[in-house]
Design a protein around this motif. Structure first.
Motif, PDB file in Angstrom:
ATOM      1  N   GLY A 210     -40.281 -31.995  36.816  1.00  0.00           N
ATOM      2  CA  GLY A 210     -39.322 -31.676  36.021  1.00  0.00           C
ATOM      3  C   GLY A 210     -38.923 -30.309  35.753  1.00  0.00           C
ATOM      4  O   GLY A 210     -37.483 -30.025  35.477  1.00  0.00           O
ATOM      5  N   ARG A 211     -39.706 -29.404  35.902  1.00  0.00           N
ATOM      6  CA  ARG A 211     -39.602 -28.055  35.669  1.00  0.00           C
ATOM      7  C   ARG A 211     -38.407 -27.640  36.980  1.00  0.00           C
ATOM      8  O   ARG A 211     -37.303 -26.995  36.600  1.00  0.00           O
ATOM      9  N   GLU A 212     -38.706 -28.072  38.100  1.00  0.00           N
ATOM     10  CA  GLU A 212     -38.032 -27.856  39.334  1.00  0.00           C
ATOM     11  C   GLU A 212     -36.365 -28.437  39.163  1.00  0.00           C
ATOM     12  O   GLU A 212     -35.476 -28.121  39.522  1.00  0.00           O
ATOM     13  N   GLY A 213     -36.621 -29.890  38.411  1.00  0.00           N
ATOM     14  CA  GLY A 213     -35.259 -30.620  38.231  1.00  0.00           C
ATOM     15  C   GLY A 213     -34.384 -29.927  37.306  1.00  0.00           C
ATOM     16  O   GLY A 213     -33.173 -29.858  37.515  1.00  0.00           O
ATOM     17  N   TYR A 214     -35.070 -29.440  36.417  1.00  0.00           N
ATOM     18  CA  TYR A 214     -34.382 -28.887  35.295  1.00  0.00           C
ATOM     19  C   TYR A 214     -33.818 -27.475  35.796  1.00  0.00           C
ATOM     20  O   TYR A 214     -32.466 -27.184  35.462  1.00  0.00           O
ATOM     21  N   ASP A 215     -34.293 -26.826  36.321  1.00  0.00           N
ATOM     22  CA  ASP A 215     -33.795 -25.709  37.031  1.00  0.00           C
ATOM     23  C   ASP A 215     -32.617 -25.937  38.129  1.00  0.00           C
ATOM     24  O   ASP A 215     -31.658 -25.007  37.987  1.00  0.00           O
ATOM     25  N   LYS A 216     -32.872 -26.692  38.665  1.00  0.00           N
ATOM     26  CA  LYS A 216     -31.941 -27.210  39.751  1.00  0.00           C
ATOM     27  C   LYS A 216     -30.411 -27.714  39.127  1.00  0.00           C
ATOM     28  O   LYS A 216     -29.547 -27.432  39.412  1.00  0.00           O
ATOM     29  N   TYR A 217     -30.677 -28.615  38.048  1.00  0.00           N
ATOM     30  CA  TYR A 217     -29.540 -29.328  37.510  1.00  0.00           C
ATOM     31  C   TYR A 217     -29.383 -28.886  35.999  1.00  0.00           C
ATOM     32  O   TYR A 217     -28.962 -29.774  35.172  1.00  0.00           O
ATOM     33  N   ARG A 218     -29.764 -27.883  35.566  1.00  0.00           N
ATOM     34  CA  ARG A 218     -29.561 -27.381  34.096  1.00  0.00           C
ATOM     35  C   ARG A 218     -28.452 -27.823  33.764  1.00  0.00           C
ATOM     36  O   ARG A 218     -28.329 -28.408  32.307  1.00  0.00           O
ATOM     37  N   HIS A 219     -27.187 -27.521  34.121  1.00  0.00           N
ATOM     38  CA  HIS A 219     -25.896 -27.936  33.610  1.00  0.00           C
ATOM     39  C   HIS A 219     -25.745 -29.373  33.431  1.00  0.00           C
ATOM     40  O   HIS A 219     -25.448 -30.073  32.484  1.00  0.00           O
ATOM     41  N   ASP A 220     -25.968 -30.227  34.587  1.00  0.00           N
ATOM     42  CA  ASP A 220     -26.117 -31.776  34.389  1.00  0.00           C
ATOM     43  C   ASP A 220     -26.616 -32.161  33.494  1.00  0.00           C
ATOM     44  O   ASP A 220     -26.324 -33.206  32.662  1.00  0.00           O
ATOM     45  N   PHE A 221     -28.107 -31.686  33.383  1.00  0.00           N
ATOM     46  CA  PHE A 221     -28.955 -32.169  32.468  1.00  0.00           C
ATOM     47  C   PHE A 221     -28.618 -31.954  31.302  1.00  0.00           C
ATOM     48  O   PHE A 221     -28.689 -33.016  30.288  1.00  0.00           O
ATOM     49  N   SER A 222     -28.230 -30.687  30.720  1.00  0.00           N
ATOM     50  CA  SER A 222     -27.793 -30.440  29.429  1.00  0.00           C
ATOM     51  C   SER A 222     -26.427 -31.308  29.213  1.00  0.00           C
ATOM     52  O   SER A 222     -26.334 -31.944  27.788  1.00  0.00           O
ATOM     53  N   LYS A 223     -25.625 -31.622  29.914  1.00  0.00           N
ATOM     54  CA  LYS A 223     -24.579 -32.390  29.651  1.00  0.00           C
ATOM     55  C   LYS A 223     -24.922 -33.790  29.327  1.00  0.00           C
ATOM     56  O   LYS A 223     -24.245 -34.396  28.388  1.00  0.00           O
ATOM     57  N   LEU A 224     -25.788 -34.279  29.955  1.00  0.00           N
ATOM     58  CA  LEU A 224     -26.277 -35.620  29.838  1.00  0.00           C
ATOM     59  C   LEU A 224     -26.866 -35.751  28.259  1.00  0.00           C
ATOM     60  O   LEU A 224     -26.863 -36.505  27.539  1.00  0.00           O
ATOM     61  N   ILE A 225     -27.614 -34.596  27.955  1.00  0.00           N
ATOM     62  CA  ILE A 225     -28.156 -34.549  26.721  1.00  0.00           C
ATOM     63  C   ILE A 225     -27.216 -34.476  25.564  1.00  0.00           C
ATOM     64  O   ILE A 225     -27.208 -35.286  24.564  1.00  0.00           O
ATOM     65  N   TRP A 226     -26.101 -33.745  25.962  1.00  0.00           N
ATOM     66  CA  TRP A 226     -24.782 -33.749  24.784  1.00  0.00           C
ATOM     67  C   TRP A 226     -24.477 -35.042  24.797  1.00  0.00           C
ATOM     68  O   TRP A 226     -24.216 -35.556  23.468  1.00  0.00           O
ATOM     69  N   GLN A 227     -24.224 -35.823  25.818  1.00  0.00           N
ATOM     70  CA  GLN A 227     -23.575 -37.142  25.658  1.00  0.00           C
ATOM     71  C   GLN A 227     -24.498 -38.174  25.034  1.00  0.00           C
ATOM     72  O   GLN A 227     -24.352 -38.993  24.067  1.00  0.00           O
ATOM     73  N   LEU A 228     -25.797 -38.102  25.143  1.00  0.00           N
ATOM     74  CA  LEU A 228     -26.825 -39.084  24.539  1.00  0.00           C
ATOM     75  C   LEU A 228     -27.009 -38.678  23.060  1.00  0.00           C
ATOM     76  O   LEU A 228     -27.208 -39.686  22.186  1.00  0.00           O
TER      77      LEU A 228
END
Length: 348
Positions: A210-228
């Motif tokens: 999870g730490r590595e995934g958030y680091d790698k995809y932090r923008h995509d991850f954050s946009k998903l949270i915004w949408q949800l």
């Protein structure tokens, strides 16, 4: 995202996890806030896209980047963002408050934007009381003795904590999603499966993947949270991209991951905050004047207003903002948020 994990909230989720979309209760305790002069005419979300040049100041452990608006001698208001958001959550709120004569301070929290640690040796600690201590240090650096503090998500939690631990520094608060003070012990308590599902990102962050995934995809991850979290907010790419720049802070991933691991009791904090956390673990009642708020389409986990109303013993009222308003209430309904700030300041 707002994920209060104290005992009271966990009890709430046990019975209310399946009814988060239900209509919010509108209630008041002791006395409802009397409306002050409205914060000007209605403002369309996204009407403003920038602040005046940002400022930087050393405060406590940090060099804090912040936006400022309004007269320097006006009554101070500090606006606090959450995760995964930034100061642009208040880009339409700030002009409304400034026009009403308020001095508006909007800092980047540790791990966001231009805020930096002064020492490489300082632990990248995301525990809630440390973030609250940062804001008190900012007030000291700016020579602000007392301020109205308003926020959502991590920002609302921080406002709650400052009001509980340093009430002499707080004139009033506006807190989206209510009372968000929690503790590690409460965070260890399991929830029913449907409630646990909503906290999926906490479990993801608990792993190294999870730490590595958030680091790698932090923008995509954050946009998903915004949408949800705001399923009816149709923000455009430019709006998201303005905020996403704040996540490029070199300490961002460390702070976010530590924050969520700490809440689950999977990571230690720092000893200098132990006394604060011990007090917060008692779920202290907040006595400063407060308005709590909720959007009618908040897709993030949140309690019903009735679950936390008794946690505010001073002048208090609750407002549910309708019209498909999600988790990022200040950015989705800036006038309603600004009106709440002005109203509670008038009452206080």
């Amino acid at each position: 995202m707002s994920d209060n994990i104290n005992r009271e909230r966990r009890r709430f989720f046990g019975g209310a996890a399946m009814t988060l979309a239900a209509a919010q209760l509108s209630l008041s305790a002791k006395a409802a806030a009397k409306p002050a002069k409205s914060a000007g005419p209605s403002v369309k979300t996204g009407s403003n896209t920038s602040f005046a040049p940002l400022k930087q100041i050393e405060a406590g452990l940090l060099s804090i980047g912040y936006a400022e608006a309004g007269p320097a001698d006006g009554p101070p208001v500090i606006l606090l963002h959450g995760w995964p958001y930034d100061i642009y959550a208040f880009v339409d709120v700030a002009p409304l408050l400034a026009a009403a004569g308020r001095r508006v301070i909007i800092p980047y929290l540790r791990g966001y934007g231009t805020t930096r640690f002064l020492s490489e040796a300082t632990m990248r600690n995301g525990q809630p009381s440390a973030i609250a201590a940062d804001i008190v240090a900012l007030m000291d650096a700016l020579k602000i003795d007392k301020a109205t503090i308003a926020g959502f998500d991590w920002g609302a939690r921080t406002a709650n904590i400052i009001a509980a631990l340093w009430p002499e520094r707080v004139k009033a608060t506006v807190s989206v999603s209510g009372y968000l003070i929690g503790s590690q012990q409460a965070g260890k308590m399991p929830l029913p499966p449907k409630a646990e599902l909503q906290w999926w990102y906490q479990f993801y962050f608990a792993t190294e993947r999870g730490r590595e995934g958030y680091d790698k995809y932090r923008h995509d991850f954050s946009k998903l949270i915004w949408q949800l979290a705001s399923p009816q907010w149709h923000f455009d790419d430019a709006t998201f991209d303005r905020s996403a720049q704040a996540f490029d802070n070199p300490d961002h991933v460390a702070i976010v991951v530590h924050n969520y691991r700490w809440r689950l009791g999977l990571a230690d904090g720092e000893a200098q905050y132990d006394a604060y956390e011990a007090r917060l673990a008692q779920a202290p009642v907040i006595a400063v004047p407060t308005i709590t708020m909720e959007g009618d389409a908040n897709g993030a986990p949140h309690p019903e207003p009735s679950a936390y109303a008794k946690k505010f013993s001073g002048r208090y009222s609750h407002r549910t903002i309708k019209g498909g308003i999600g988790h990022n209430l200040p950015q989705e309904a800036p006038k309603a948020f600004a009106d709440a700030v002005l109203d509670i300041m008038a009452e206080a």
